[in-house]
Design a protein around this motif. Structure first.
Motif, PDB file in Angstrom:
ATOM      1  N   VAL A 352     -57.971 -22.816  45.023  1.00 20.86           N
ATOM      2  CA  VAL A 352     -57.400 -24.327  45.548  1.00 20.86           C
ATOM      3  C   VAL A 352     -56.613 -25.049  44.386  1.00 20.86           C
ATOM      4  O   VAL A 352     -56.900 -24.710  43.230  1.00 20.86           O
ATOM      5  CB  VAL A 352     -58.651 -25.065  45.965  1.00 20.86           C
ATOM      6  CG1 VAL A 352     -59.604 -25.454  44.456  1.00 20.86           C
ATOM      7  CG2 VAL A 352     -58.243 -26.265  46.574  1.00 20.86           C
ATOM      8  N   ARG A 353     -55.856 -25.895  44.720  1.00 19.97           N
ATOM      9  CA  ARG A 353     -55.032 -26.758  43.748  1.00 19.97           C
ATOM     10  C   ARG A 353     -55.519 -28.167  44.092  1.00 19.97           C
ATOM     11  O   ARG A 353     -55.776 -28.624  45.272  1.00 19.97           O
ATOM     12  CB  ARG A 353     -53.652 -26.796  43.916  1.00 19.97           C
ATOM     13  CG  ARG A 353     -53.286 -25.255  43.738  1.00 19.97           C
ATOM     14  CD  ARG A 353     -51.502 -25.008  43.933  1.00 19.97           C
ATOM     15  NE  ARG A 353     -50.719 -25.920  42.946  1.00 19.97           N
ATOM     16  CZ  ARG A 353     -50.458 -25.764  41.847  1.00 19.97           C
ATOM     17  NH1 ARG A 353     -50.815 -24.402  41.286  1.00 19.97           N
ATOM     18  NH2 ARG A 353     -49.883 -26.666  41.033  1.00 19.97           N
ATOM     19  N   LEU A 354     -55.705 -28.831  42.824  1.00 17.20           N
ATOM     20  CA  LEU A 354     -56.021 -30.409  43.150  1.00 17.20           C
ATOM     21  C   LEU A 354     -54.733 -31.292  42.809  1.00 17.20           C
ATOM     22  O   LEU A 354     -53.960 -31.251  41.892  1.00 17.20           O
ATOM     23  CB  LEU A 354     -57.102 -30.694  42.036  1.00 17.20           C
ATOM     24  CG  LEU A 354     -58.555 -30.548  42.520  1.00 17.20           C
ATOM     25  CD1 LEU A 354     -58.653 -29.093  42.599  1.00 17.20           C
ATOM     26  CD2 LEU A 354     -59.347 -31.130  41.564  1.00 17.20           C
ATOM     27  N   LEU A 384     -63.747 -24.647  51.443  1.00 12.95           N
ATOM     28  CA  LEU A 384     -63.346 -25.685  52.410  1.00 12.95           C
ATOM     29  C   LEU A 384     -61.915 -25.604  52.557  1.00 12.95           C
ATOM     30  O   LEU A 384     -61.379 -25.695  53.910  1.00 12.95           O
ATOM     31  CB  LEU A 384     -63.911 -26.937  51.949  1.00 12.95           C
ATOM     32  CG  LEU A 384     -65.388 -27.173  52.182  1.00 12.95           C
ATOM     33  CD1 LEU A 384     -65.674 -28.432  51.569  1.00 12.95           C
ATOM     34  CD2 LEU A 384     -65.744 -26.966  53.579  1.00 12.95           C
ATOM     35  N   HIS A 385     -61.021 -25.510  51.718  1.00 12.42           N
ATOM     36  CA  HIS A 385     -59.574 -25.760  51.662  1.00 12.42           C
ATOM     37  C   HIS A 385     -59.087 -24.636  50.854  1.00 12.42           C
ATOM     38  O   HIS A 385     -58.034 -24.616  49.726  1.00 12.42           O
ATOM     39  CB  HIS A 385     -59.088 -27.048  51.048  1.00 12.42           C
ATOM     40  CG  HIS A 385     -59.872 -27.983  51.559  1.00 12.42           C
ATOM     41  ND1 HIS A 385     -59.740 -28.763  52.721  1.00 12.42           N
ATOM     42  CD2 HIS A 385     -61.012 -28.977  50.937  1.00 12.42           C
ATOM     43  CE1 HIS A 385     -60.442 -29.798  52.874  1.00 12.42           C
ATOM     44  NE2 HIS A 385     -61.240 -30.006  52.041  1.00 12.42           N
ATOM     45  N   PRO A 386     -59.218 -23.341  51.308  1.00 13.47           N
ATOM     46  CA  PRO A 386     -58.481 -21.914  50.585  1.00 13.47           C
ATOM     47  C   PRO A 386     -57.101 -22.339  50.693  1.00 13.47           C
ATOM     48  O   PRO A 386     -56.166 -22.118  51.611  1.00 13.47           O
ATOM     49  CB  PRO A 386     -59.017 -20.888  51.228  1.00 13.47           C
ATOM     50  CG  PRO A 386     -59.349 -21.357  52.894  1.00 13.47           C
ATOM     51  CD  PRO A 386     -59.663 -22.886  52.525  1.00 13.47           C
ATOM     52  N   GLY A 387     -56.444 -22.000  49.574  1.00 19.16           N
ATOM     53  CA  GLY A 387     -54.914 -21.980  49.275  1.00 19.16           C
ATOM     54  C   GLY A 387     -54.369 -23.122  49.474  1.00 19.16           C
ATOM     55  O   GLY A 387     -53.119 -23.264  49.351  1.00 19.16           O
ATOM     56  N   GLU A 388     -55.150 -24.152  49.595  1.00 20.63           N
ATOM     57  CA  GLU A 388     -54.295 -25.983  49.880  1.00 20.63           C
ATOM     58  C   GLU A 388     -54.394 -26.570  48.609  1.00 20.63           C
ATOM     59  O   GLU A 388     -55.128 -26.212  47.383  1.00 20.63           O
ATOM     60  CB  GLU A 388     -55.201 -26.460  50.979  1.00 20.63           C
ATOM     61  CG  GLU A 388     -54.957 -25.492  52.263  1.00 20.63           C
ATOM     62  CD  GLU A 388     -55.809 -26.217  53.432  1.00 20.63           C
ATOM     63  OE1 GLU A 388     -56.210 -27.221  53.168  1.00 20.63           O
ATOM     64  OE2 GLU A 388     -56.117 -25.584  54.619  1.00 20.63           O
ATOM     65  N   THR A 389     -53.648 -27.611  48.613  1.00 16.64           N
ATOM     66  CA  THR A 389     -53.673 -28.566  47.458  1.00 16.64           C
ATOM     67  C   THR A 389     -54.653 -29.897  48.053  1.00 16.64           C
ATOM     68  O   THR A 389     -54.369 -30.577  49.205  1.00 16.64           O
ATOM     69  CB  THR A 389     -52.433 -29.190  47.390  1.00 16.64           C
ATOM     70  OG1 THR A 389     -51.574 -28.096  46.835  1.00 16.64           O
ATOM     71  CG2 THR A 389     -52.411 -30.363  46.428  1.00 16.64           C
ATOM     72  N   VAL A 390     -55.827 -29.824  47.419  1.00  9.01           N
ATOM     73  CA  VAL A 390     -56.905 -31.073  47.737  1.00  9.01           C
ATOM     74  C   VAL A 390     -56.470 -32.433  47.231  1.00  9.01           C
ATOM     75  O   VAL A 390     -55.977 -32.447  46.117  1.00  9.01           O
ATOM     76  CB  VAL A 390     -58.131 -30.797  47.021  1.00  9.01           C
ATOM     77  CG1 VAL A 390     -59.045 -31.572  47.272  1.00  9.01           C
ATOM     78  CG2 VAL A 390     -58.556 -29.146  47.535  1.00  9.01           C
TER      79      VAL A 390
END
Length: 494
Positions: A352-354, A384-390
């Motif tokens: 995940v990326r923040l 909860l957010h695989p591969g996404e930017t949180v």
């Protein structure tokens, strides 16, 4: 903090030493080399360009941050890269281009590659690659196989507190002195203990850890010293204790502050006599064990309360190491998060990326659980957010609460820009963290945020965005390319 401005402190706390900023650039195509030089200079590095494979003498590690290789320079380049593990084993390598451009690298040479950057070269990707190189420099170079990366996970960072701990570890590892590690839960006390062991002359002998607070008082003596057959009900066979298991090595006594007083007396005698007796035996066994103890309790207060023996405290507290809580080194958050996500990626798990808004929220959170709590949060977000930017809204509520006095969630976007940050209230100066800030990086983030906002409000039309920002269209186009905000062909210029 920019690549060249990361510092590490030597024995003189007032002296600072900049990490290396010289970058060896080997690129076969002139246009690609020029582009890389521009980005490297913007990152305040000192690129040394070579249109042919550089001489081995140029790889002297003194002052060299990394070697950036782009484009094929013939068999001589592959020969040089494959000889790097012998010529310059501590120099990180960044490869620019596709995987197929570097097919002839050996396994040892590939182990020296910290990042691969795709084409066209973008500022954020190359900056991230150089951060990895900086990270390697801050942690004493690339892993040569004599230690595992796992040991350094909670020690990632370039803050003065972490640099001091590394220096103390290096100093005490060369001795057999007892070490007492103090710090809150989750700060990485066992990580420090394992590193001291791995850097000592005892590294080929066992490292044995025991949690003194997790074992019932009536079983702790047997756990530490062992027992003979029939020593008590259920002792069907003789059993070695942790002291015997750690013979010649290191015994880590975690949560020593929770050890019962009767057991403290017996431990004190072992430290004085360097012998142990199994439960149910009257035969003394010599032990050669180094003791490293740790606790989250205030032992001075425990001594005053009568729950910890003062004489044992002085036996253990030969070389104290205080672990800083995460809230006192928040500048290390980006590096810690990057290390945690890299670990999950290496294990084949989702990452995940923040976003900037989420990172800012985490930078004002007090972190009562320290690095352990951060690791749990990153793992939870990756599930909860695989591969996404949180973004800020994706964080659990308690992590967002700290922004209530700074900026509302509506004011803080993932481009890192907040009106409250740019325009402080009249008569109120902007807040400056205790550890200081990297002014150049802060201003770069602010500039990128303003450019993105202007583009959004202008529907992506560069000319209109440039007018809103009060600059020439060509200047804005160059900044868009420099920051890698969007591909030039994706951004309308009129």
């Amino acid at each position: 903090m920019s690549v060249s401005e990361e510092i590490s402190r030597e024995h003189d706390p007032g002296a600072v030493r900049p990490l290396p900023c010289r970058v060896l650039l080997a690129a076969g195509q002139s246009d690609r080399a020029a582009r890389l030089e521009t980005v490297l200079e913007f990152l305040e590095c000192e690129p040394e360009s070579h249109r042919a494979p550089p001489d081995p003498e140029a790889l002297a590690t003194d002052g060299l941050l990394a070697m950036v290789v782009s484009g094929c320079l013939g068999e001589a380049l592959f020969e040089l890269l494959n000889n790097l593990p012998e010529l310059a084993p501590g120099v990180p390598v960044v490869l620019v281009g596709e995987e197929a451009e570097f097919p002839a690298l050996t396994k040892a040479a590939r182990a020296q590659v910290v990042r691969r950057v795709g084409l066209p070269v973008r500022y954020p990707e190359l900056a991230d690659a150089l951060r990895c190189a900086r990270h390697a420099a801050a942690n004493g170079g690339l892993d040569d196989g004599s230690r595992t990366v796992e040991l350094f996970r909670s020690l990632v960072g370039c803050s003065p507190a972490v640099q001091k701990i590394r220096r103390l570890m290096t100093q005490v590892a060369a001795t057999d002195a007892n070490v007492l590690i103090l710090g809150e839960t989750g700060t990485g006390k066992e990580v420090v203990a394992r590193n001291i062991h791995r850097a000592s002359s005892r590294k080929r002998r066992p490292f044995v850890a025991v949690n003194c607070g997790a074992i019932p008082a009536d079983l702790l003596e047997s756990e530490l010293f062992g027992h003979e057959k029939g020593a008590f009900t259920g002792a069907l066979t003789a059993r070695q204790g942790r002291f015997e298991m750690a013979e010649g090595g290191t015994l880590f006594l975690d949560e020593i502050g929770d050890m019962p007083l009767p057991m403290q007396v017996k431990l004190l005698r072992v430290l004085q006599e360097r012998t142990i007796e199994r439960v149910g035996s009257n035969r003394s066994i010599a032990c050669d064990v180094r003791i490293i103890a740790a606790t989250h309790r205030d032992l001075d207060t425990a001594i005053d309360d009568g729950t910890f023996r003062e004489d044992l405290y002085y036996r253990l507290n030969v070389f104290p190491i205080d672990m800083p809580p995460l809230r006192q080194r928040l500048g290390d958050l980006p590096l810690l998060i990057a290390e945690l996500t890299a670990r999950m990626e290496g294990e084949g798990r989702a990452t995940v990326r923040l976003g900037a808004s989420a990172l800012r929220a985490l930078s004002v959170y007090p972190w009562p659980g320290n690095v352990r709590e951060l690791a749990n949060l990153v793992e939870r977000l990756a599930i909860l957010h695989p591969g996404e930017t949180v973004s800020l809204e994706d964080l659990p509520p308690k992590f967002r609460a700290g922004l209530a006095d700074d900026a509302s969630s509506d004011d803080l976007s993932d481009d890192g820009f907040s009106p409250a940050m740019a325009q402080p209230a009249a008569g109120v100066e902007p807040h400056l963290p205790q550890d200081g800030i990297d002014l150049k990086e802060y201003l770069n983030d602010l500039e990128m945020g303003l450019i993105r906002r202007a583009l959004d409000e202008s529907d992506g039309v560069v000319a209109h965005a440039a007018k809103r920002l009060g600059m020439r269209r060509t200047t804005l186009v160059e900044k868009i390319r420099k920051f890698g905000i969007a591909r030039p062909e994706d951004v309308p210029e009129n």
